[in-house]
Design an enzyme around this catalytic site. Sequence first.
Site, short mmCIF file in Angstrom:
data_model
loop_
_atom_site.label_atom_id
_atom_site.label_comp_id
_atom_site.label_asym_id
_atom_site.label_seq_id
_atom_site.Cartn_x
_atom_site.Cartn_y
_atom_site.Cartn_z
N GLY A 1 2.89 2.50 10.61
CA GLY A 1 2.77 1.81 11.88
C GLY A 1 2.57 0.32 11.64
O GLY A 1 3.23 -0.51 12.24
N ALA A 2 1.65 -0.01 10.74
CA ALA A 2 1.35 -1.41 10.46
C ALA A 2 0.51 -1.49 9.20
O ALA A 2 0.01 -0.48 8.73
CB ALA A 2 0.57 -2.02 11.62
N GLU B 1 -2.45 -3.89 6.94
CA GLU B 1 -3.53 -4.88 7.10
C GLU B 1 -3.59 -5.96 6.03
O GLU B 1 -4.67 -6.52 5.80
CB GLU B 1 -4.87 -4.13 7.10
CG GLU B 1 -5.28 -3.54 5.73
CD GLU B 1 -5.00 -2.05 5.56
OE1 GLU B 1 -4.08 -1.54 6.25
OE2 GLU B 1 -5.67 -1.41 4.75
N GLU C 1 -10.02 4.01 5.91
CA GLU C 1 -9.25 4.48 7.07
C GLU C 1 -10.12 5.22 8.09
O GLU C 1 -10.06 4.93 9.28
CB GLU C 1 -8.08 5.35 6.62
CG GLU C 1 -7.00 4.57 5.86
CD GLU C 1 -6.48 3.36 6.61
OE1 GLU C 1 -6.65 3.28 7.84
OE2 GLU C 1 -5.89 2.48 5.96
N GLU D 1 0.85 -1.18 0.00
CA GLU D 1 0.00 0.00 0.00
C GLU D 1 0.89 1.23 0.00
O GLU D 1 1.83 1.28 0.77
CB GLU D 1 -0.92 0.04 1.22
CG GLU D 1 -1.89 1.20 1.12
CD GLU D 1 -2.90 1.26 2.26
OE1 GLU D 1 -2.85 0.41 3.17
OE2 GLU D 1 -3.72 2.17 2.24
N HIS E 1 -7.03 -2.18 14.98
CA HIS E 1 -7.26 -1.42 13.75
C HIS E 1 -6.96 -2.28 12.52
O HIS E 1 -7.79 -2.40 11.61
CB HIS E 1 -6.38 -0.17 13.75
CG HIS E 1 -6.45 0.65 12.50
ND1 HIS E 1 -7.24 1.78 12.39
CD2 HIS E 1 -5.83 0.52 11.30
CE1 HIS E 1 -7.11 2.29 11.18
NE2 HIS E 1 -6.25 1.54 10.50
N GLU E 2 -5.80 -2.89 12.49
CA GLU E 2 -5.42 -3.68 11.32
C GLU E 2 -6.33 -4.89 11.18
O GLU E 2 -6.71 -5.27 10.08
CB GLU E 2 -3.95 -4.11 11.40
CG GLU E 2 -2.94 -2.97 11.58
CD GLU E 2 -3.07 -1.83 10.57
OE1 GLU E 2 -3.53 -2.08 9.45
OE2 GLU E 2 -2.72 -0.68 10.92
N HIS F 1 -9.66 -3.96 9.66
CA HIS F 1 -9.60 -3.74 8.22
C HIS F 1 -10.04 -4.98 7.44
O HIS F 1 -10.41 -4.88 6.26
CB HIS F 1 -8.16 -3.41 7.79
CG HIS F 1 -7.87 -1.94 7.76
ND1 HIS F 1 -8.71 -1.03 7.17
CD2 HIS F 1 -6.81 -1.22 8.20
CE1 HIS F 1 -8.18 0.19 7.26
NE2 HIS F 1 -7.03 0.10 7.90
ZN LIG Z 1 -5.66 1.63 8.49
#
Ligand SMILES: [Zn+2]
Length: 883
Positions: free
Chosen positions: A269-270, A272, A328, A128, A305-306, A309
């Site tokens: 940060g991370a 998904e 998001e 991404e 959060h991830e 997703h």
């Molecule tokens: Zn996200």
Amino acid sequence: MKPETPRPIRLKDYRPPAYLVDKVDLDVSLDPTCTRVRSRLSVRPNPAASGRSGPLRLNGEHLELAEIAVNRKPLAKKDYKVTDVELTIARPPAKPFTLEIVTFVNPEGNTALQGIYRSNGVYCSQCEAEGFRRITYFPDRPDVLATYKVRIEADPEEAPVLLSNGNPVERGTIKGGKRHYAVWHDPHPKPSYLFALVGGDLASIASTFRTMSGRKVDLAIYVEHGKEDRAAWAMDSLKRAMRWDEERFGREYDLDVFNIVAVSDFNMGAMENKGLNIFNDRLVLASPETATDTIFEHIESVVAHEYFHNWTGNRITCRDWFQLCLKEGLTVFRDQEFTGDERSKTVQRIIDVRKLKTHQFAEDAGPLSHPVRPESYIEINNFYTATVYEKGAEVVRMIEKLLGAETFRKGMDLYFARHDGEAATVEQFIQCFEDASGIDLTQFRLWYSQSGTPELVCGLKYDKAKKTAELEVEQVLPPTPGQPNKKPFHIPFKIGLLGANGHDIDLQLEDGEEVTDGLLSLTKRRQTFRFTDVPSRPVPSLLRDFSAPVNVTIDLDDPDYELLMAADSDLFNRWQAAATYATRTLVEIVRILGSGKSTARGQRYAKALRAAVSSDGLDPAYRAELLRLPTQADVARIIGKNVDPALIHRAHKQLSRLVGRTLGDVLEDFYKSLADKGTFSPDSESAGRRALRNSALTLLTARGGKRDLALLSKHYSGATCMTDRAHALYLLAGIGGKEGDRALQHFYDQWKGDHVVIDTWFAAQAQSPRASTLKRVEDLTRHPLFSLTAPNKVRALIGSFAAGNPVQFNRPDGKGYAFVASQVLALDAINPQIAARMLGTFRSWRALESGRRAQARKALQRIAKTKTLSPDVKEIVSKMLEA
Ligand SMILES: [Zn+2]
């Protein structure tokens, strides 16, 4: 090379893809400098594309093309064309066909960290937004959805662990054990940005999860060897998130495995990726000795959060990158709700609003302001912003406010049912809520297209004879780049009226309309609400629970704020009253500093704070938030123009000292009575206790007495967890002197072997407001543990200095700006995405007083004049300098 002036990509130019890819077969043979990628694509013309399909265009960058064949027949040179960004086949077959391509990539030399790269010897990928085109030629856009089968081959010693998306299918060894392979299959169609691959020598912890329909899912978290014990909290968070998504949104996980991998070099940060989330290791690894409570909380929320997703982003993805907020904003909303449920709703709301104001409101007030759904971009990586994420979440929350929780859930259910497996748009999302509620959200859609922070200018008139109160509200919509005039928004405005005793007065509108839960609906530029049966002059409590991402101005007296701080039934607004009171006090001190005048407001505020924080029945975490003064950046944002960061710094110090002295006994009592007893626990109640104790310590230290400094040193040396140790380290580094140096040396000696924890040591020094800081930060860029190729190090040192040290970054001599500009230029050659991020720290430069403004302009112009800029940096610096 990309063209000199990259062309902007515009939402209005969107066209469906000419070709679709239904199946992707990848065979990746990992090698540090020469990784071979064999891809077999099942391609067909898109029936939805208008007219004839024409040429097939595939994105591709930094690739070495070795072979290309259509329906197993190699293409002649004349049948295709390759540029630095694209491969075009002029006349592909009109019927479905197979396209085979072999490319080579260099993971070791990939410092941009997009595509396949190596981090600490581990192969990993980041696709991404547009990284897949650095792996193979492909229609690299989110509306091309395919199922993926991936075979990864590697040296078994170098990479015993081989992972990709979906479920494991097969593994084995070949070439007499010199190579081994693993095959993965993901049955869920996905866009290329969700592809992921990992190969490395990693340790792991495993667990299982039983879904709501009784399916067993194998969970694993992969980390560096020796750090397995630091992954337990992330695993615990994952399981809670999976359960919560079932209970709150009815969403069940859909694969047999779910893997998380922690890597040390990561731009974000991370990420998904379907079934294989890749994380920056600072958001996975935590133990009491190595991570603060804030990190524990971040891990919990980012893991959630991830994971969330999987439905909002993966099962339903975005049609194009302009719809980024669709995944998001919505997923941030979901993770905020999760943390609110797991911890304290009010405290979570305060933390989220504080973050929104600091980052998004500041972004919206400067040259980088853009709508939640931007209409054009040059480099999409520049739009992973606070506006898309945090404001995007507030927009979703407003829908929930307007519809009510139950109807909102119906709208979400409809969204999942209607668009599962699709690449959707914001319009389709909103349509689901209109269909579920029957409410017209036409005007509400403006939140997606109009940028800037609305200001609600309010006035309250009380008529004693008629016992009526009239609330006037005007929407003032400041101009933002490209948007001089705006239409009024549809705003959920939650309010209360407090009587003299502090109790809520029943809200009754003159026209008989009912006010449910204090919620007014604003739709016009000017509106007046007349309330009847109001027994005495009320004090308004406006924007309760922060019901919309707006600023509110109303002329209130100090005693009004004191009443709100002491008695508002809405705890969020109690905190907001304290923050507003503190801010207006700080602004007043800034104004009179050096004038010889004095103000009694500081003293009044401190007394009110003392009463508020001592009220019965409040959580320690909430009290800690009350005691946290607005940041210097917050004060600068409120002042808005001709900002002098040095004056704000002095005012902040002065008020902190005053509060420390006025509340001394209360703070000492908190400090003594809340010490951790027994073993460390990261739960929210224990974390709240530590937060209150540390908030108290900050203010006690601000008094500046010898005893206070001794207490601080003891807090550092006696700390049994990183929360306390890091808090003291920041304060000590800020004070400097022998105690500061001793603590920094001690911290360094203890943690120099740990690349995650040592970032705290860099950041504490970078944030010190002392005059010597710039020199120290410059020296630290040459420290053996620092590296410009490691994003976490860049963020810890340069990011902390530019974004977390207003007084030294904004030195009047301009050397802070010059330093950051040089770092941006050096970084741009290595990692443009991170360089552009660092450049973003200049976003408020136009609000500075003229001397600093001139210095900042000089630094920005130096960047702008550089010939070899990446599109990332070029786009940001041009916007910064646009008049
Ligand atoms: Zn996200």
